[in-house]
Design an enzyme around this catalytic site. Structure first.
Site, PDB file in Angstrom:
ATOM      1  CG  HIS A 202       4.567   1.937  -7.238  1.00 17.13           C
ATOM      2  ND1 HIS A 202       5.066   1.342  -8.360  1.00 17.13           N
ATOM      3  CD2 HIS A 202       4.265   0.931  -6.384  1.00 17.13           C
ATOM      4  CE1 HIS A 202       5.066   0.037  -8.212  1.00 17.13           C
ATOM      5  NE2 HIS A 202       4.594  -0.259  -7.010  1.00 17.13           N
TER       6      HIS A 202
HETATM    7  C1  UD1 Z   1       1.227  -2.221  -3.286  1.00 22.02           C
HETATM    8  C2  UD1 Z   1       2.178  -3.409  -3.133  1.00 22.02           C
HETATM    9  C3  UD1 Z   1       3.252  -3.325  -4.206  1.00 22.02           C
HETATM   10  C4  UD1 Z   1       2.649  -3.206  -5.599  1.00 22.02           C
HETATM   11  C5  UD1 Z   1       1.704  -2.011  -5.618  1.00 22.02           C
HETATM   12  C6  UD1 Z   1       1.033  -1.814  -6.958  1.00 22.02           C
HETATM   13  C7  UD1 Z   1       2.466  -4.167  -0.801  1.00 22.02           C
HETATM   14  C8  UD1 Z   1       3.419  -4.243   0.333  1.00 22.02           C
HETATM   15  N1  UD1 Z   1       2.853  -3.406  -1.851  1.00 22.02           N
HETATM   16  O1  UD1 Z   1       1.969  -1.040  -3.028  1.00 22.02           O
HETATM   17  O2  UD1 Z   1       4.059  -4.490  -4.157  1.00 22.02           O
HETATM   18  O3  UD1 Z   1       3.673  -3.026  -6.549  1.00 22.02           O
HETATM   19  O4  UD1 Z   1       0.700  -2.204  -4.594  1.00 22.02           O
HETATM   20  O5  UD1 Z   1       0.426  -0.535  -6.996  1.00 22.02           O
HETATM   21  O6  UD1 Z   1       1.421  -4.770  -0.750  1.00 22.02           O
HETATM   22  N2  UD1 Z   1      -3.724   4.495  -1.919  1.00 22.02           N
HETATM   23  C9  UD1 Z   1      -4.792   5.254  -2.353  1.00 22.02           C
HETATM   24  N3  UD1 Z   1      -5.777   4.621  -3.054  1.00 22.02           N
HETATM   25  C10 UD1 Z   1      -5.748   3.287  -3.339  1.00 22.02           C
HETATM   26  C11 UD1 Z   1      -4.662   2.532  -2.863  1.00 22.02           C
HETATM   27  C12 UD1 Z   1      -3.659   3.148  -2.164  1.00 22.02           C
HETATM   28  O7  UD1 Z   1      -4.847   6.453  -2.131  1.00 22.02           O
HETATM   29  O8  UD1 Z   1      -6.672   2.778  -3.974  1.00 22.02           O
HETATM   30  C13 UD1 Z   1      -2.651   5.134  -1.155  1.00 22.02           C
HETATM   31  C14 UD1 Z   1      -2.607   4.613   0.268  1.00 22.02           C
HETATM   32  O9  UD1 Z   1      -3.348   5.415   1.114  1.00 22.02           O
HETATM   33  C15 UD1 Z   1      -1.137   4.620   0.598  1.00 22.02           C
HETATM   34  C16 UD1 Z   1      -0.446   4.494  -0.744  1.00 22.02           C
HETATM   35  O10 UD1 Z   1      -1.404   4.764  -1.743  1.00 22.02           O
HETATM   36  O11 UD1 Z   1      -0.748   5.822   1.168  1.00 22.02           O
HETATM   37  C17 UD1 Z   1       0.181   3.144  -0.894  1.00 22.02           C
HETATM   38  O12 UD1 Z   1      -0.787   2.102  -0.943  1.00 22.02           O
HETATM   39  P1  UD1 Z   1      -0.484   0.624  -0.398  1.00 22.02           P
HETATM   40  O13 UD1 Z   1      -1.630  -0.245  -0.673  1.00 22.02           O
HETATM   41  O14 UD1 Z   1       0.030   0.699   0.985  1.00 22.02           O
HETATM   42  O15 UD1 Z   1       0.755   0.097  -1.213  1.00 22.02           O
HETATM   43  P2  UD1 Z   1       1.240   0.350  -2.709  1.00 22.02           P
HETATM   44  O16 UD1 Z   1       2.324   1.365  -2.690  1.00 22.02           O
HETATM   45  O17 UD1 Z   1       0.133   0.559  -3.677  1.00 22.02           O
END
Ligand code: UD1
Length: 352
Positions: A202
């Site tokens: 991820h």
């Molecule tokens: C975040 C953390 C990372 C951690 C990870 C665990 C930061 C910089 N990164 O990354 O260190 O390892 O969480 O999972 O804080 N999304 C959804 N639904 C959700 C959450 C996210 O669809 O409930 C999608 C968002 O729209 C986005 C992507 O997933 O496009 C990434 O989500 P984001 O919260 O930006 O960071 P993570 O990759 O989860």
């Protein structure tokens, strides 16, 4: 004494399941603030339910967005709550945007910051998590280190005051929850013990570069000739696969939704090995006695690589590394004794 804890993403909910309970048992007044960075049911609520974490007192509903949007919105909304609650300490976990935002808000209000999982360092230095870690450590008052390497890293950067080795709270959770691990998925998916690998990918480092992501998926397709590949897919990874038109590489893999902690650990315990870029899962697989192939150029959990339990791999080497031998002996206790949460509560309770 009042502690305000900030959580926002999956790995923080897992840590809160241990530390929050210990804080309340030790008699602290405890305010739990969820930034809302993770909001899908199986990215957030399922952890609160299955790990019996107390309901957050506040949800800042920050949601998804660029780093600046997520961090900035968290800071603006969090400041109001912190001003109202007036905690004696603000506690943050790990390396996410919630971590750095929480630390900045508290430090600027001159409230001591306690950082759980301090001192971790990992190349490349421009990764968002690495930036968050370095900045948070700099402005923290109390630094709880999960490993002796983390203590040394801080020393190298001139930080010795307020630094404590506690061990890793995720080991506490593993021991606490082991008897509740959920093995039902193996039956549902008709899996044989040792007959499959568990994959999570991820990090934006792996998902946001088409060539890198494609190579990882190609390697999983080589792996699937010998072992089934069970891949609980993160929403970011799912989105990128679609955007880059790589869906055909998923056809032979078992793609499932993200899992709660107890199901994930049940799955890992009966697996052959793990392939991951998650900081948490590379240790959880070690706790479960399984080797993890870490698809990153570096890891903060360097002891596991030095002791040849885990192996780092570039995308094009995954299947070679995976099939190049097995680990027979898993040295125990690398990340403490499972009492990290209790130590954190005890140190926070010390006067001065
Ligand atoms: C975040 C953390 C990372 C951690 C990870 C665990 C930061 C910089 N990164 O990354 O260190 O390892 O969480 O999972 O804080 N999304 C959804 N639904 C959700 C959450 C996210 O669809 O409930 C999608 C968002 O729209 C986005 C992507 O997933 O496009 C990434 O989500 P984001 O919260 O930006 O960071 P993570 O990759 O989860």
């Amino acid at each position: 004494m009042k502690v305000a804890t900030i959580v926002g993403a999956r790995p923080q909910f897992i840590k809160e399941a241990v530390v929050g309970e210990k804080l309340r048992k030790a008699g602290f007044e405890h305010v739990l603030i969820h930034t809302g960075q993770h909001y899908d049911y199986n990215m957030s609520e399922v952890f609160f339910k299955s790990l019996e974490i107390k309901d957050p007192d506040y949800n800042l509903e920050v949601g998804s967005g660029s780093h600046a949007v997520q961090t900035g919105l968290t800071m603006i909304r969090l400041e109001e709550v912190v001003l109202r609650e007036k905690p004696d300490v603000v506690l943050v976990y790990g390396d996410t945007n919630a971590t750095v935002a929480g630390a900045l808000v508290a430090a600027k209000l001159k409230i001591p910051v306690a950082h759980v999982e301090a001192g971790m360092r990992q190349e490349p230095r421009d990764m968002p998590e690495e930036i968050n870690r370095v900045l948070t450590d700099r402005i923290s008052t109390i630094l709880f280190c999960p490993s002796q390497t983390a203590v040394k890293n801080l020393k190298k950067e001139g930080m010795e005051k307020g630094v404590w080795f506690t061990g890793d709270v995720m080991y506490d959770l593993f021991l606490k929850m082991e008897k509740h691990f959920d093995y039902s998925l193996a039956e549902q998916l008709d899996l044989e013990e040792d007959g499959y690998v568990v994959v999570t990918i991820h990090r934006d480092f792996n998902t946001d570069n088409k060539e890198r992501l494609e190579e990882i998926l190609k390697q999983l397709n080589i792996t699937v000739k010998d072992k089934r590949v069970i891949f609980p897919i993160h929403p970011r990874t799912r989105r990128r696969v679609k955007e880059f038109g790589l869906e055909n590489h998923l056809e032979n893999l078992d793609i499932i939704d993200p899992l709660d902690y107890l199901s994930m650990m049940g799955l890992v315990e009966h697996s052959w090995k793990v392939i991951t870029d998650s900081g948490g899962l590379q240790k959880e697989s070690y706790f479960a006695g399984k080797q993890a192939i870490v698809v990153m150029p570096d890891t903060g959990w360097v002891e596991l690589v030095q002791k040849r339990i885990n192996a780092l791999s570039e995308p094009e080497q995954i299947s070679n590394v995976l099939f190049s031998g097995s680990v027979n002996q898993f040295e125990k206790g690398i990340y403490g004794l499972g009492d990290a949460g209790a130590r954190i509560a005890a140190i926070l309770g010390e006067p001065g």
